[in-house]
Design a protein around this motif. Structure first.
Motif, PDB file in Angstrom:
ATOM      1  N   GLY A  96       0.837  -1.191   0.000  1.00  0.00           N
ATOM      2  CA  GLY A  96       0.000   0.000   0.000  1.00  0.00           C
ATOM      3  C   GLY A  96       0.871   1.240   0.000  1.00  0.00           C
ATOM      4  N   ALA A  97       0.471   2.248  -0.770  1.00  0.00           N
ATOM      5  CA  ALA A  97       1.230   3.502  -0.826  1.00  0.00           C
ATOM      6  C   ALA A  97       0.314   4.619  -1.294  1.00  0.00           C
ATOM      7  CB  ALA A  97       2.425   3.378  -1.775  1.00  0.00           C
ATOM      8  N   GLU A  98       0.353   5.741  -0.602  1.00  0.00           N
ATOM      9  CA  GLU A  98      -0.455   6.899  -0.988  1.00  0.00           C
ATOM     10  C   GLU A  98       0.343   8.189  -0.844  1.00  0.00           C
ATOM     11  OE1 GLU A  98      -2.969   8.716   2.630  1.00  0.00           O
ATOM     12  OE2 GLU A  98      -3.669   6.717   2.044  1.00  0.00           O
ATOM     13  N   VAL A  99      -0.053   9.184  -1.637  1.00  0.00           N
ATOM     14  CA  VAL A  99       0.554  10.517  -1.584  1.00  0.00           C
ATOM     15  C   VAL A  99      -0.582  11.534  -1.568  1.00  0.00           C
ATOM     16  CG1 VAL A  99       2.051  12.183  -2.721  1.00  0.00           C
ATOM     17  CG2 VAL A  99       2.591   9.752  -2.860  1.00  0.00           C
ATOM     18  N   GLN A 100      -0.455  12.558  -0.710  1.00  0.00           N
ATOM     19  CA  GLN A 100      -1.445  13.626  -0.642  1.00  0.00           C
ATOM     20  C   GLN A 100      -0.766  14.977  -0.868  1.00  0.00           C
ATOM     21  OE1 GLN A 100      -3.934  13.665   2.860  1.00  0.00           O
ATOM     22  NE2 GLN A 100      -3.972  11.430   2.999  1.00  0.00           N
ATOM     23  N   LEU A 101      -1.428  15.839  -1.633  1.00  0.00           N
ATOM     24  CA  LEU A 101      -1.000  17.225  -1.817  1.00  0.00           C
ATOM     25  C   LEU A 101      -2.133  18.102  -1.317  1.00  0.00           C
ATOM     26  CD1 LEU A 101       1.093  19.250  -2.878  1.00  0.00           C
ATOM     27  CD2 LEU A 101      -0.058  19.130  -5.107  1.00  0.00           C
ATOM     28  N   LEU A 102      -1.860  18.910  -0.280  1.00  0.00           N
ATOM     29  CA  LEU A 102      -2.920  19.634   0.416  1.00  0.00           C
ATOM     30  C   LEU A 102      -2.579  21.111   0.578  1.00  0.00           C
ATOM     31  CD1 LEU A 102      -3.380  17.096   3.364  1.00  0.00           C
ATOM     32  CD2 LEU A 102      -4.732  17.187   1.259  1.00  0.00           C
ATOM     33  N   TYR A 103      -3.631  21.938   0.540  1.00  0.00           N
ATOM     34  CA  TYR A 103      -3.530  23.336   0.939  1.00  0.00           C
ATOM     35  C   TYR A 103      -4.072  23.444   2.361  1.00  0.00           C
ATOM     36  CZ  TYR A 103      -5.064  28.127   1.675  1.00  0.00           C
ATOM     37  OH  TYR A 103      -5.294  29.364   2.216  1.00  0.00           O
ATOM     38  N   ARG A 118      -5.543  13.205  -3.115  1.00  0.00           N
ATOM     39  CA  ARG A 118      -4.794  12.028  -2.681  1.00  0.00           C
ATOM     40  C   ARG A 118      -4.725  11.044  -3.839  1.00  0.00           C
ATOM     41  NH1 ARG A 118      -7.695   7.757   1.430  1.00  0.00           N
ATOM     42  NH2 ARG A 118      -6.819   5.849   0.525  1.00  0.00           N
ATOM     43  N   TYR A 119      -3.566  10.429  -3.998  1.00  0.00           N
ATOM     44  CA  TYR A 119      -3.399   9.410  -5.033  1.00  0.00           C
ATOM     45  C   TYR A 119      -2.860   8.138  -4.396  1.00  0.00           C
ATOM     46  CZ  TYR A 119      -1.516   6.935  -9.107  1.00  0.00           C
ATOM     47  OH  TYR A 119      -1.227   5.975 -10.055  1.00  0.00           O
ATOM     48  N   ASP A 120      -3.591   7.041  -4.548  1.00  0.00           N
ATOM     49  CA  ASP A 120      -3.164   5.733  -4.052  1.00  0.00           C
ATOM     50  C   ASP A 120      -2.449   4.981  -5.166  1.00  0.00           C
ATOM     51  OD1 ASP A 120      -4.397   6.435  -1.734  1.00  0.00           O
ATOM     52  OD2 ASP A 120      -5.691   4.675  -1.604  1.00  0.00           O
ATOM     53  N   ILE A 121      -1.143   4.801  -5.018  1.00  0.00           N
ATOM     54  CA  ILE A 121      -0.355   4.065  -6.005  1.00  0.00           C
ATOM     55  C   ILE A 121      -0.615   2.565  -5.871  1.00  0.00           C
ATOM     56  CG2 ILE A 121       1.992   3.684  -6.872  1.00  0.00           C
ATOM     57  CD1 ILE A 121       2.746   6.301  -5.371  1.00  0.00           C
ATOM     58  N   PRO A 123      -3.002  -0.243  -3.133  1.00  0.00           N
ATOM     59  CA  PRO A 123      -3.114  -1.406  -4.022  1.00  0.00           C
ATOM     60  C   PRO A 123      -3.748  -1.052  -5.358  1.00  0.00           C
ATOM     61  CG  PRO A 123      -4.887  -1.414  -2.417  1.00  0.00           C
ATOM     62  CD  PRO A 123      -3.995  -0.256  -2.054  1.00  0.00           C
ATOM     63  N   ARG A 124      -3.706  -1.994  -6.271  1.00  0.00           N
ATOM     64  CA  ARG A 124      -4.336  -1.830  -7.569  1.00  0.00           C
ATOM     65  C   ARG A 124      -5.802  -2.210  -7.493  1.00  0.00           C
ATOM     66  NH1 ARG A 124      -1.402   1.503 -10.745  1.00  0.00           N
ATOM     67  NH2 ARG A 124       0.777   0.856 -10.884  1.00  0.00           N
ATOM     68  N   PRO A 125      -6.698  -1.571  -8.244  1.00  0.00           N
ATOM     69  CA  PRO A 125      -6.412  -0.461  -9.156  1.00  0.00           C
ATOM     70  C   PRO A 125      -6.121   0.829  -8.397  1.00  0.00           C
ATOM     71  CG  PRO A 125      -8.771  -0.839  -9.057  1.00  0.00           C
ATOM     72  CD  PRO A 125      -8.138  -1.944  -8.257  1.00  0.00           C
ATOM     73  N   ASP A 126      -5.243   1.669  -8.980  1.00  0.00           N
ATOM     74  CA  ASP A 126      -4.913   2.935  -8.341  1.00  0.00           C
ATOM     75  C   ASP A 126      -6.128   3.856  -8.372  1.00  0.00           C
ATOM     76  OD1 ASP A 126      -4.854   3.198 -11.065  1.00  0.00           O
ATOM     77  OD2 ASP A 126      -3.166   4.581 -11.103  1.00  0.00           O
ATOM     78  N   ARG A 127      -6.146   4.827  -7.419  1.00  0.00           N
ATOM     79  CA  ARG A 127      -7.311   5.700  -7.288  1.00  0.00           C
ATOM     80  C   ARG A 127      -6.884   7.119  -6.938  1.00  0.00           C
ATOM     81  NH1 ARG A 127     -12.145   2.486  -6.401  1.00  0.00           N
ATOM     82  NH2 ARG A 127     -12.074   1.323  -8.356  1.00  0.00           N
ATOM     83  N   PHE A 128      -7.694   8.101  -7.416  1.00  0.00           N
ATOM     84  CA  PHE A 128      -7.579   9.487  -7.008  1.00  0.00           C
ATOM     85  C   PHE A 128      -8.725   9.811  -6.044  1.00  0.00           C
ATOM     86  CE2 PHE A 128      -4.916   9.941 -10.799  1.00  0.00           C
ATOM     87  CZ  PHE A 128      -3.931  10.809 -10.335  1.00  0.00           C
ATOM     88  N   TYR A 129      -8.445  10.678  -5.084  1.00  0.00           N
ATOM     89  CA  TYR A 129      -9.438  11.091  -4.096  1.00  0.00           C
ATOM     90  C   TYR A 129      -9.372  12.606  -3.889  1.00  0.00           C
ATOM     91  CZ  TYR A 129      -9.415   6.147  -2.649  1.00  0.00           C
ATOM     92  OH  TYR A 129      -9.486   4.780  -2.622  1.00  0.00           O
ATOM     93  N   GLY A 130     -10.517  13.211  -3.601  1.00  0.00           N
ATOM     94  CA  GLY A 130     -10.547  14.544  -3.043  1.00  0.00           C
ATOM     95  C   GLY A 130     -10.447  14.427  -1.529  1.00  0.00           C
TER      96      GLY A 130
END
Length: 252
Positions: A96-103, A118-121, A123-130
């Motif tokens: 599992g791996a995720e990256v978040q870019l936040l204001y 947020r972007y989950d690299i 598990p697969r399938p990868d996902r974008f989140y607000g």
């Protein structure tokens, strides 16, 4: 229906963000007239914190490596945050791996409102989140980080983490922490059930060699719950257990 759900969630996120940003300047202005230092001339600084860089030996489950870090840049009122966390299995494969870019916008001296992506690299399938969230210090000096997520598919979920630094000596610190994840809908392709998905509780004892470098040891208990546990069992995976930890905390 999925498109409508995404649009509705995005609209709610936009309305909430707009409302907070409209209220925050008034709060910041009020603080400028208090006895505290004013924020009218922000000094921009940055920092990087890896709260967890550790390896865990499972007593009744697999050995797992884990990281949890964040970096920020900005002033007292406005900041940009980069957060990442994840874990690897015994053979080094990233599970599992995720990256978040936040204001981030200051709401008070102890609380920040945050919004971003947020972007989950894995598990697969990868996902974008607000993402929307609150991060700060609760009464008693408990560090709190609460986040809500809406995926590109319109799925809603949330995460809450609470930790506390108990100074035994000036250098020896005992840190208990608890993290809980929950979801409003089932997402079988990601092994996520509705309701409470999992809970992780840890106790870490670190020694601050310097403010920047702190090795630690500890124990943790992790457990998948409900349908999330059932999905894990169907895949032949463990649903949780105890682990001994060793790691290092870095701040620079």
């Amino acid at each position: 229906m999925k498109t409508k759900s995404i649009l509705a969630a995005a609209a709610s996120l936009a309305v909430l963000t707009w409302g907070v940003l409209q209220a925050a300047p008034a709060q910041a202005q009020a603080m400028q007239h208090s006895t505290e230092p004013p924020f009218s001339h922000e000094i921009f600084t940055g920092a990087v914190l890896f709260e967890k860089l550790e390896y865990g030996w499972g007593l009744d489950g697999p050995n797992i490596g884990r990281w949890d870090g964040q970096a920020w840049y900005g002033g007292d009122v406005n900041r940009v945050w980069l957060k990442t966390e994840g874990e690897t299995s015994r053979n080094g494969i990233v599970e599992g791996a995720e990256v978040q870019l936040l204001y981030s916008r200051l709401l008070s001296y102890y609380w920040d409102f945050q919004a971003g992506v947020r972007y989950d690299i894995r598990p697969r399938p990868d996902r974008f989140y607000g993402v929307i969230g609150l991060q700060g210090l609760a009464p008693g000096m408990f560090e709190v980080d609460v986040q809500g997520f809406v995926s590109e598919k319109g799925d809603l979920s949330a995460r809450a983490e609470v930790s506390y630094d108990a100074y035994i000596t000036q250098r020896l610190v005992l840190q208990p922490n608890v993290e809980v994840n929950l979801a409003l809908q089932k997402v079988p392709e990601l092994g996520v059930g509705s309701g409470f998905n999992d809970i992780e509780a840890g106790l870490r004892l670190r020694y601050e060699v310097t403010r920047e470098v702190s090795p630690y040891i500890g124990v943790s208990y992790e457990r998948k719950l409900g349908d999330t546990a059932r999905y894990a069992r169907n895949e032949g995976e463990d649903v949780g257990g105890w682990a001994f930890l060793t790691g290092i905390r870095l701040f620079f």
